[in-house]
Each structure stands twice: as C-alpha cells, then as structure tokens.
Design a protein around this motif. Structure first.
Motif, PDB file in Angstrom:
ATOM      1  N   TYR A  37     -58.248  35.623  35.605  1.00 35.31           N
ATOM      2  CA  TYR A  37     -57.190  36.152  34.737  1.00 35.31           C
ATOM      3  C   TYR A  37     -56.058  36.844  35.505  1.00 35.31           C
ATOM      4  O   TYR A  37     -55.221  37.512  34.903  1.00 35.31           O
ATOM      5  CB  TYR A  37     -57.803  37.097  33.699  1.00 35.31           C
ATOM      6  CG  TYR A  37     -58.704  36.354  32.750  1.00 35.31           C
ATOM      7  CD1 TYR A  37     -58.151  35.523  31.773  1.00 35.31           C
ATOM      8  CD2 TYR A  37     -60.087  36.434  32.851  1.00 35.31           C
ATOM      9  CE1 TYR A  37     -58.969  34.799  30.915  1.00 35.31           C
ATOM     10  CE2 TYR A  37     -60.906  35.714  32.000  1.00 35.31           C
ATOM     11  CZ  TYR A  37     -60.343  34.894  31.041  1.00 35.31           C
ATOM     12  OH  TYR A  37     -61.146  34.166  30.201  1.00 35.31           O
ATOM     13  N   ALA A  38     -56.019  36.664  36.807  1.00 35.14           N
ATOM     14  CA  ALA A  38     -55.029  37.374  37.631  1.00 35.14           C
ATOM     15  C   ALA A  38     -53.592  37.068  37.227  1.00 35.14           C
ATOM     16  O   ALA A  38     -52.709  37.924  37.365  1.00 35.14           O
ATOM     17  CB  ALA A  38     -55.237  37.046  39.107  1.00 35.14           C
ATOM     18  N   THR A  39     -53.330  35.865  36.744  1.00 34.08           N
ATOM     19  CA  THR A  39     -51.962  35.505  36.367  1.00 34.08           C
ATOM     20  C   THR A  39     -51.684  35.739  34.882  1.00 34.08           C
ATOM     21  O   THR A  39     -50.598  35.432  34.399  1.00 34.08           O
ATOM     22  CB  THR A  39     -51.685  34.019  36.676  1.00 34.08           C
ATOM     23  OG1 THR A  39     -52.589  33.205  35.923  1.00 34.08           O
ATOM     24  CG2 THR A  39     -51.849  33.741  38.156  1.00 34.08           C
ATOM     25  N   ARG A  40     -52.679  36.291  34.171  1.00 33.89           N
ATOM     26  CA  ARG A  40     -52.500  36.460  32.730  1.00 33.89           C
ATOM     27  C   ARG A  40     -52.560  37.919  32.284  1.00 33.89           C
ATOM     28  O   ARG A  40     -52.817  38.212  31.115  1.00 33.89           O
ATOM     29  CB  ARG A  40     -53.533  35.610  31.973  1.00 33.89           C
ATOM     30  CG  ARG A  40     -53.151  34.124  32.004  1.00 33.89           C
ATOM     31  CD  ARG A  40     -54.106  33.271  31.228  1.00 33.89           C
ATOM     32  NE  ARG A  40     -55.244  32.881  32.048  1.00 33.89           N
ATOM     33  CZ  ARG A  40     -56.256  32.142  31.590  1.00 33.89           C
ATOM     34  NH1 ARG A  40     -56.278  31.754  30.324  1.00 33.89           N
ATOM     35  NH2 ARG A  40     -57.253  31.816  32.389  1.00 33.89           N
ATOM     36  N   GLY A  41     -52.325  38.819  33.226  1.00 28.04           N
ATOM     37  CA  GLY A  41     -52.143  40.218  32.858  1.00 28.04           C
ATOM     38  C   GLY A  41     -53.425  41.012  32.672  1.00 28.04           C
ATOM     39  O   GLY A  41     -53.374  42.168  32.254  1.00 28.04           O
ATOM     40  N   ILE A  42     -54.576  40.419  32.997  1.00 28.99           N
ATOM     41  CA  ILE A  42     -55.846  41.137  32.833  1.00 28.99           C
ATOM     42  C   ILE A  42     -56.434  41.427  34.204  1.00 28.99           C
ATOM     43  O   ILE A  42     -56.628  40.518  35.015  1.00 28.99           O
ATOM     44  CB  ILE A  42     -56.845  40.327  31.993  1.00 28.99           C
ATOM     45  CG1 ILE A  42     -56.293  40.106  30.584  1.00 28.99           C
ATOM     46  CG2 ILE A  42     -58.196  41.043  31.936  1.00 28.99           C
ATOM     47  CD1 ILE A  42     -57.145  39.199  29.720  1.00 28.99           C
ATOM     48  N   ARG A  43     -56.701  42.715  34.459  1.00 30.75           N
ATOM     49  CA  ARG A  43     -57.363  43.128  35.694  1.00 30.75           C
ATOM     50  C   ARG A  43     -58.834  43.397  35.420  1.00 30.75           C
ATOM     51  O   ARG A  43     -59.201  43.799  34.315  1.00 30.75           O
ATOM     52  CB  ARG A  43     -56.714  44.386  36.263  1.00 30.75           C
ATOM     53  CG  ARG A  43     -55.277  44.192  36.707  1.00 30.75           C
ATOM     54  CD  ARG A  43     -54.696  45.437  37.358  1.00 30.75           C
ATOM     55  NE  ARG A  43     -54.688  46.589  36.469  1.00 30.75           N
ATOM     56  CZ  ARG A  43     -55.294  47.742  36.696  1.00 30.75           C
ATOM     57  NH1 ARG A  43     -55.992  47.929  37.821  1.00 30.75           N
ATOM     58  NH2 ARG A  43     -55.223  48.730  35.833  1.00 30.75           N
ATOM     59  N   ALA A  44     -59.682  43.187  36.437  1.00 34.78           N
ATOM     60  CA  ALA A  44     -61.110  43.496  36.329  1.00 34.78           C
ATOM     61  C   ALA A  44     -61.557  44.186  37.606  1.00 34.78           C
ATOM     62  O   ALA A  44     -61.324  43.687  38.710  1.00 34.78           O
ATOM     63  CB  ALA A  44     -61.924  42.225  36.112  1.00 34.78           C
ATOM     64  N   ASN A  45     -62.176  45.357  37.441  1.00 34.84           N
ATOM     65  CA  ASN A  45     -62.652  46.143  38.577  1.00 34.84           C
ATOM     66  C   ASN A  45     -64.022  46.733  38.247  1.00 34.84           C
ATOM     67  O   ASN A  45     -64.447  46.709  37.088  1.00 34.84           O
ATOM     68  CB  ASN A  45     -61.667  47.280  38.888  1.00 34.84           C
ATOM     69  CG  ASN A  45     -60.337  46.770  39.414  1.00 34.84           C
ATOM     70  OD1 ASN A  45     -60.267  46.190  40.488  1.00 34.84           O
ATOM     71  ND2 ASN A  45     -59.267  46.986  38.644  1.00 34.84           N
ATOM     72  N   ALA A  46     -64.687  47.252  39.266  1.00 36.10           N
ATOM     73  CA  ALA A  46     -65.972  47.919  39.052  1.00 36.10           C
ATOM     74  C   ALA A  46     -66.015  49.217  39.849  1.00 36.10           C
ATOM     75  O   ALA A  46     -65.372  49.343  40.895  1.00 36.10           O
ATOM     76  CB  ALA A  46     -67.133  47.015  39.467  1.00 36.10           C
ATOM     77  N   VAL A  47     -66.780  50.158  39.340  1.00 36.61           N
ATOM     78  CA  VAL A  47     -67.111  51.380  40.084  1.00 36.61           C
ATOM     79  C   VAL A  47     -68.604  51.324  40.380  1.00 36.61           C
ATOM     80  O   VAL A  47     -69.421  51.080  39.484  1.00 36.61           O
ATOM     81  CB  VAL A  47     -66.757  52.644  39.287  1.00 36.61           C
ATOM     82  CG1 VAL A  47     -67.230  53.896  40.032  1.00 36.61           C
ATOM     83  CG2 VAL A  47     -65.254  52.712  39.037  1.00 36.61           C
ATOM     84  N   SER A  48     -68.938  51.509  41.647  1.00 38.24           N
ATOM     85  CA  SER A  48     -70.325  51.395  42.107  1.00 38.24           C
ATOM     86  C   SER A  48     -70.823  52.781  42.532  1.00 38.24           C
ATOM     87  O   SER A  48     -70.586  53.215  43.660  1.00 38.24           O
ATOM     88  CB  SER A  48     -70.374  50.406  43.282  1.00 38.24           C
ATOM     89  OG  SER A  48     -71.694  50.239  43.746  1.00 38.24           O
TER      90      SER A  48
END
Length: 239
Positions: free
Chosen positions: A168-179
């Motif tokens: 989804y990088a080109t569609r405005g959605i970011r995804a991250n994690a906290v470990s």
C-alpha cells in the motif's frame, strides 16, 4: 454522524481496557483524535470522543462491529493500533490445542480481519496508518522464556507489517510495528518483576509510556513505513 466530527481523525485501538491499550486511548485523545476502543471487558466511556465496543477480537464478527461502529459514529478510520495480544510461555511440547487456538485466535485472526476491514475503509478515504504491537522475543529468542507460540504469531505479524507497507506504499497507507520488551503492567505480578527486569540489558522493564511514545512517533512520521521499532531496553541488540 454529526458534522462537527466529520473531519476529526479517528483511531481504532484493540486491547484497550488496560495497560498499553488504555494508555494509547488517552494519548490519541490528547492528539485530538476520536477513538474507538475495544476489548472483551471494556467499560462504557464518559468521554463522547471515545466509543467503546465490547467483544472478543478473535471472533471476526467483533472486527465487523468495530469498523462499522467507527464509520457510523465518526465517519472514518485513520489509524488502527493492533494492540490486543496474548502471551503463553511454555516448553514447546507442553502447549495444548487450546493454547494454540487461544494465542492464534487473538494474535493472528484478530489482526487479520480487523486490519482487512480497516484497510478497506482507508482506501476509500485515501489513506491511513496501521501500527501493530509485537514482541522483541521474535527477533531475539531467550532460553529463559520459552515462547514458540509468541514467535509463530507475533513473528508473522512483523512480516505482515512489511508486506502491508509495500503493498500500500503508493496508496497512502503506512504500516509499522512496535516491538516491546517486557512492559510493567498489571498482568505481571510483583513477585515476577526481578526476573523480568533481568531479561533486559538495561536491567529493567519498560513502562507503558515508552510504548505509547513509540506509537505516537510512528503516527507523526509520514516517511516511515515498514518499520519494526524496537522499544526493548536493548533485548534485540543482544545479551
């Protein structure tokens, strides 16, 4: 949906009744977001900007209700924090079928359906942000804490975070994690604290605010996606 809330950002937070989840609810309210907070035991909120939805996140029907409630009440979903999780430490051969079902239900099934629905809504809006809470044991197994089920499920979430970020990088959605390392919350009895402190190279457990601050950093970092942010007192660096 009232017009005054139409442009307000909205965060959905799972496992929101205590510990890190409750801290995240307060933090996102301070940011000015409306919040949809869900857990099995969550109480109705006094704050009109917090909508609570009680349910078991392992049941896909709960995910449907949470996202539907967010859209009906606030009109959008800007951030999803997948915080709900369960940790069962046992020798590998001692895990039961029930243990597997419970851990995979909350850690994987809960993440999967809720994130699907949230991404669908985010695509319709033109963007959003997903943050998933994992565990440092995924990257740094420790003989003192047998944790195959945590690694199987939370490790999957870390890989899925990177896949989502790229898809989804080109569609405005970011995804991250906290470990995180081990965080001082009511789930850890006082008599376990000395052992848990010693698991960390810094010699102490983390605090709820350490994880909340990490999530808020990611929230405000528009060029960061696919990141696994370790907040673990050095656990992932080695021992």
């Amino acid at each position: 949906m009232s017009t005054e809330t139409q442009d307000q950002k909205v965060a959905v937070i799972t496992g929101a009744s205590q510990g890190i989840g409750a801290g995240l609810v307060n933090a996102y309210r301070k940011l000015g977001h409306a919040v949809v907070a869900t857990s099995r035991t969550i109480a109705t909120a006094d704050d009109a900007g917090v909508l609570t939805v009680r349910g078991d996140i392992a049941d896909p029907a709960t995910a449907e209700r949470v996202i539907a409630a967010a859209v009906e009440r606030f009109g959008r979903v800007d951030t999803l924090v997948n915080n709900a999780g369960v940790f069962v430490a046992k020798p590998f051969t001692d895990y039961t079928v029930q243990d597997y079902a419970a851990v995979s239900g909350i850690n994987l099934t809960g993440f999967f359906r809720l994130t699907q629905l949230a991404v669908g809504q985010m695509l319709a809006q033109g963007g959003g942000h997903i943050v998933t809470i994992t565990t440092s044991l995924v990257d740094n197994a420790d003989a003192r804490v047998p944790s195959v089920l945590a690694s199987l499920t939370k490790g999957g979430l870390q890989s899925a975070t990177k896949s989502l970020a790229i898809e989804y990088a080109t569609r405005g959605i970011r995804a991250n994690a906290v470990s995180p390392g081990t965080i001082r919350t009511p789930m850890h009895p006082e008599q376990t604290h000395q052992f848990l402190d010693a698991l960390h190279p810094m010699g102490r457990m983390g605090e709820v605010d350490d994880i909340v601050d990490a999530v808020l950093y990611l929230e405000g970092a528009p060029f960061v996606t696919g990141e696994i942010l370790h907040v673990d007192g050095g656990m992932s660096a080695g021992h």
